[in-house]
Design an enzyme around this catalytic site. Structure first.
Site, PDB file in Angstrom:
ATOM      1  N   ASP A 194       0.830  -1.198   0.000  1.00  0.00           N
ATOM      2  CA  ASP A 194       0.000   0.000   0.000  1.00  0.00           C
ATOM      3  C   ASP A 194       0.868   1.253   0.000  1.00  0.00           C
ATOM      4  OD1 ASP A 194      -2.702  -1.011   0.059  1.00  0.00           O
ATOM      5  OD2 ASP A 194      -2.216  -1.830   2.037  1.00  0.00           O
TER       6      ASP A 194
ATOM      7  N   ASP B  78      -9.923  -5.380  -0.385  1.00  0.00           N
ATOM      8  CA  ASP B  78      -8.882  -4.855   0.499  1.00  0.00           C
ATOM      9  C   ASP B  78      -9.514  -4.097   1.663  1.00  0.00           C
ATOM     10  OD1 ASP B  78      -6.506  -3.881   1.508  1.00  0.00           O
ATOM     11  OD2 ASP B  78      -6.019  -2.637  -0.227  1.00  0.00           O
TER      12      ASP B  78
HETATM   13 ZN    ZN Z   1      -4.244  -2.032  -0.488  1.00  0.00          ZN
END
Ligand code: ZN
Length: 208
Positions: A27, A167
């Site tokens: 991320d 996610d």
């Molecule tokens: Zn992510």
């Protein structure tokens, strides 16, 4: 990897290497598109140097088109940009594919699946955010399961090959719901890394 221990990153990378997980999910946050700042290219490169699985890089940054080749060079295999962060989405998707990466588009919780109708055939992956992006360890937004089934319908209707990834807030309770709704890939952070036996948790998710 946002939930990994950054003082002992190599240990956590090796844990994932030895587990049944398919990909590393990274991320990237810029402090503008999302409130938080995570880590950048040097860390991606470091992870690449010992990771023996694909790097799935999720860009939570504005104007991601500026960095497509940088992330390719850092070792990304799959590059996902946010629908909300891009004006010329079709062009960015083909820019990513032109760099020999799989191209993904992520949708924030408020962005409907129907906004992908005219680009779905070009996508390798769609990432449904089941929390507001920006931080690890948030509570799952229930509507994500409905979005996954809407997306599955759209993919079938348009004969697209896009994979469905989810996610945020994925754990032993939400994972079965998402798989039933049609998800192909689940991203799990805290549920894995905060567990005393992470590889066992990964194996449990893979068995679902
Ligand atoms: Zn992510």
């Amino acid at each position: 990897m946002l939930s990994a221990d950054f003082c002992h990153l190599a240990d956590d990378i090796n844990m994932v290497n030895q587990s049944e997980a398919d990909w590393f999910h990274l991320d990237i946050m810029d402090g503008v598109f999302v409130p938080n700042i995570s880590y950048g290219l040097p860390v991606v490169k470091a992870i690449r140097s010992i990771a023996d699985k694909a790097l799935d890089v999720h860009l939570m940054i504005t104007e991601p088109q500026r960095y497509v080749s940088n992330f390719k060079n850092a070792g990304a295999d799959i590059l996902t940009v946010h629908w909300e962060a891009v004006t010329h989405l079709h062009r960015v998707v083909w820019q990513i594919k032109g760099e020999d990466m799989l191209a993904g588009v992520a949708l924030n919780p408020h962005t409907p699946v129907s906004f992908l109708e005219d680009v779905i055939e070009d996508l390798d992956l769609v990432l449904i955010m089941s929390v507001n992006p920006g931080f690890g360890g948030q509570k799952f937004i229930e509507n994500a399961a409905k979005k996954v089934s809407d997306l599955r319908e759209l993919i079938i209707k348009r004969n697209s090959n896009a994979m469905i990834e989810v996610d945020g807030g994925v754990d032993g309770n939400t994972a079965p719901i998402l798989i039933k709704a049609g998800a192909d890939i689940l991203v799990s952070g805290n549920y894995i890394f905060k567990s005393p036996s992470p590889t066992e948790r990964i194996a449990e998710l893979k068995r679902l």
